[in-house]
Design a protein around this motif. Structure first.
Motif, mmCIF file in Angstrom:
data_model
loop_
_atom_site.group_PDB
_atom_site.id
_atom_site.type_symbol
_atom_site.label_atom_id
_atom_site.label_comp_id
_atom_site.label_asym_id
_atom_site.label_seq_id
_atom_site.Cartn_x
_atom_site.Cartn_y
_atom_site.Cartn_z
ATOM 1 N N THR A 41 2.226 0.128 -7.359
ATOM 2 C CA THR A 41 1.464 -0.125 -8.581
ATOM 3 C C THR A 41 0.946 1.185 -9.177
ATOM 4 O O THR A 41 0.974 1.378 -10.396
ATOM 5 N N THR A 86 -2.993 -5.217 -2.240
ATOM 6 C CA THR A 86 -3.650 -5.278 -3.551
ATOM 7 C C THR A 86 -2.947 -6.264 -4.472
ATOM 8 O O THR A 86 -3.486 -7.302 -4.835
ATOM 9 N N THR A 87 -1.701 -5.932 -4.839
ATOM 10 C CA THR A 87 -0.972 -6.833 -5.725
ATOM 11 C C THR A 87 -0.595 -8.059 -4.902
ATOM 12 O O THR A 87 0.061 -7.927 -3.878
ATOM 13 N N ASP A 126 0.846 14.415 -1.985
ATOM 14 C CA ASP A 126 -0.401 15.208 -2.043
ATOM 15 C C ASP A 126 -1.115 15.236 -0.696
ATOM 16 O O ASP A 126 -1.893 16.133 -0.405
ATOM 17 N N SER A 144 0.773 -1.243 0.000
ATOM 18 C CA SER A 144 0.000 0.000 0.000
ATOM 19 C C SER A 144 0.811 1.304 0.000
ATOM 20 O O SER A 144 0.307 2.341 0.390
#
Ligand SMILES: Nc1nc2c(ncn2[C@@H]2O[C@H](COP(=O)(O)OP(=O)(O)OP(=O)(O)O)[C@@H](O)[C@H]2O)c(=O)[nH]1
Ligand SMILES: [Mg+2]
Length: 634
Positions: A69, A92-93, A273, A65
């Motif tokens: 990706t 996720t991956t 961000d 995380s």
């Protein structure tokens, strides 16, 4: 994708192909000159083929995380107008994913089922066994279909805990993993062990391979990745996120898999961000980002210049929407610049260095040989010019002295045959140190040591023994090769001194790289054994897997050393033998010609005309070689 990156990769690929073309031309030239020599031609063709297929591997490594990706999507696949590879909160991956382009096969996603972990074969070997993989076609013209299909990379399945333990996928003794056990006695594990995505993207087609890895200790479970794939990647991007900072597990991954092991690595501090606080001024935000970057550099013991601050998510959005200002703010440009202007040129230079060292050396020898032939023909032409119009007696005198020269030369050559025979014996002796049976004996005996105790101590002992024995054999082989060269040099000096053959340059057999590789395997083992995480895992299984991985790597190193020694023996002496033979031939031809001139004085002018033609032909050869050398150095 920036213009820079695209251009650099395309340029790299062009130069690689040009280099391969030059080598092929040289192989053909050699064939024309000396007749087909399968050994030498094959070797040059091999080098050319490996250049044509060379891949530049960039690996993305991090805890789960952190945005690996997403960063890959932003860097390489934004032109699809959507998020191509699945990226989401949480894990996720699920499996290491290799992205590349292979024009020989249709675009596809290939998945290796997790159960293959039971098998003995290495991943590298399984890659060549299509039957083991599930293959799903990809349609590059349909991004939706691609996106849907690639979701498979996130698949998991339930597996009985016993089996998961056996496969080294779950550790019930570990506090943090214990709660994964479900009431029905199963645990959730990745469905796939490895994924290969063959996809015709311009950067991939130009020779770039991207490796996305899953976070959360998944790397350690696959020793081949830690021992071979990631250390051999040309660049590793280690990703951190601003919201988590450098956590203990981040640091562990950094130390275990990136810091010491990889050629070229940078840290990417992602998700900046999240620091874009609208209530703060731009300068304040920048200062916050900078502080975090400095802190990251300090903890990782990296220069600040190797820490990149980006927002992968904003970069992807900006590229999809064509929002220039957001793209600049995302910081992605600096990473693209790094890939384009440092990573790729570094690989290119390395390749050039390796090839030029080898091939240019051979080309130099070929050029020296052509020069020697020009010189011989010119000498003969000068002599004939001097004899032209002279009487038979003078020609007879020349013939007699030439005959003498030929006789002494033949005697030297005869002596050399003995040297050559002795060398052949030495060569066989040398190879016996690196033979397959030696290799198997070393592997078996190390395994026996290990079988006595499947512990980290046993493992260290086993690997030390293995590496010492292999290293010893390699050292011995190098020493024998050096002795052979010394003997050869001594024998050849006579040709140089008495018959003016050009000085010899036979390259030494250099096996240092393979010995160093064995050394690093010991270091890896020691690091593995010291790692508390590995002590806690189901020992026997992990040690077995780790040992299998190490043995495979050691076997590879030894085999490469063996191949290098065999090649050296087969071709190192060739230029010497060719020269000796050529000179013998030359003296015989010259003598034969004088004989014919004596029989018929009229042939003298024919011979002179022939020689002039030969010299012109040789000069043309020489400029062909110069042209080839230019393609190799351009
Ligand atoms: N705010 C923000 N979120 C991001 C950024 N990059 C990634 N994310 C989010 O972080 C989450 C994880 O991103 P992934 O790309 O899946 O992370 P990963 O490192 O590949 O994770 P694993 O595949 O589980 O190892 C996703 O929800 C992303 O949307 C970023 O720059 N800013
Ligand atoms: Mg991922």
């Amino acid at each position: 994708m920036s213009i820079h990156l695209e251009q650099e990769v395309a340029d790299y690929s062009q130069r690689r192909l040009r280099l391969a073309g030059g080598i092929t031309d040289y192989a053909n030239w050699l064939d024309l000159q000396y007749g087909i020599d399968a050994e030498r031609t094959l070797r040059l063709m091999d080098i050319a083929a490996s250049l044509r297929h060379d891949k530049l591997v960039v690996a993305f490594v991090a805890e789960f995380s952190r945005g690996k990706t997403e960063l890959i999507n932003a860097l390489f696949f934004a032109s699809h107008g959507q998020r191509l590879l699945p990226s989401d909160v949480g894990r996720t991956t699920m499996c290491p994913t290799e992205l590349f382009a292979n024009a020989d096969e249709a675009p596809s996603l290939n998945l290796l089922p997790i159960e293959t972990r039971k098998r003995e074969e290495s991943l590298a070997r399984l890659k060549h066994m299509p039957i083991e993989w599930c293959r799903i076609a990809l349609d590059p013209a349909d991004p939706r279909q691609m996106q849907e299909t690639l979701k498979k990379l996130t698949e998991t399945r339930l597996m009985p805990a016993v089996e998961a333990i056996e496969l080294g996928l779950w550790n019930g003794e570990d506090e943090t993993e214990r709660h994964h056990l479900r009431p029905d006695g199963t645990v959730e594990v990745p469905a796939w062990r490895y994924a290969m995505v063959n996809y015709p993207h311009p950067l991939l087609q130009a020779g770039l391979t991207i490796l996305d890895t899953p976070g959360l200790n998944a790397l350690g479970a696959e020793p081949e990745l830690t021992l071979s794939v990631i250390p051999n990647a040309h660049a590793v991007m280690y990703v951190l996120a601003t919201d988590t900072g450098v956590t203990r597990s981040d640091l562990e991954i950094w130390q275990k898999h990136v810091h010491r092991h990889t050629n070229y690595h940078v840290a990417v501090l992602n998700k900046v961000d999240m620091l874009w606080d609208e209530l703060k001024s731009d300068a304040e935000v920048l200062a916050t980002v900078e502080r975090q970057a400095e802190e990251t550099a300090r903890v990782l013991k990296l220069p600040r210049s190797r820490v990149f601050t980006v927002s992968a998510q904003k970069a992807l959005t900006a590229k999809i929407r064509g929002d220039e200002a957001l793209r600049v703010r995302s910081g992605i440009d600096a990473l693209e610049y790094l890939l384009a202007h440092q990573v790729i040129p570094a690989r290119r230079d390395m390749l050039y260095h390796a090839v030029s060292h080898d091939i240019l050396g051979q080309l130099d020898t070929s050029r020296a040989d052509i020069s020697a032939r020009v010189k011989r023909s010119s000498d003969e032409l000068i002599q004939l010019t001097q004899l032209s119009g002279k009487n038979r007696e003078l020609i007879e005198q020349t013939r007699v002295s030439l005959q003498k020269e030929k006789d002494t030369y033949d005697a030297t050559a005869e002596q050399f045959r003995t040297t050559r025979r002795v060398m052949k014996g030495h060569g066989e002796h040398l190879l016996s140190h690196l033979s397959d049976s030696t290799l198997e004996a070393i592997l078996t005996s190390a395994r026996t040591t290990l079988e006595e105790s499947w512990t980290t101590h046993g493992l260290t002992q086993g690997i030390r023994q293995l590496s010492d024995e292999m290293g010893g054999r390699i050292r011995k082989a190098t020493q024998l090769a050096d002795n052979m060269l010394d003997a050869l040099e001594q024998a050849y000096t006579r040709f140089h001194r008495l018959h003016h053959l050009p000085k010899m340059q036979v390259p030494r057999l250099d096996l240092t790289a393979y010995r160093n590789r064995l050394e690093t395997l010991i270091e890896e083992t020691e690091a593995f054994c010291k790692d508390p995480a590995n002590l806690m895992l189901e020992k026997r299984f992990m040690i077995r897997r780790f040992y299998a991985g190490l043995a495979e790597e050691a076997r590879k190193a030894f085999r490469l050393a063996q191949a290098a020694a065999e090649r050296w023996l087969r071709i190192a002496l060739d230029p010497v033998m060719t020269r000796i033979r050529e000179h013998k031939q030359y003296l015989a031809t010259r003598l034969h010609n004088l004989q014919r001139i004596l029989e018929n004085m009229g042939t003298l002018h024919n011979r002179m005309a022939q020689l002039k033609q030969d010299i012109a032909g040789l000069r043309a050869q020489k400029s062909e070689l110069t042209r080839i050398a230019e393609t190799l150095t351009a």
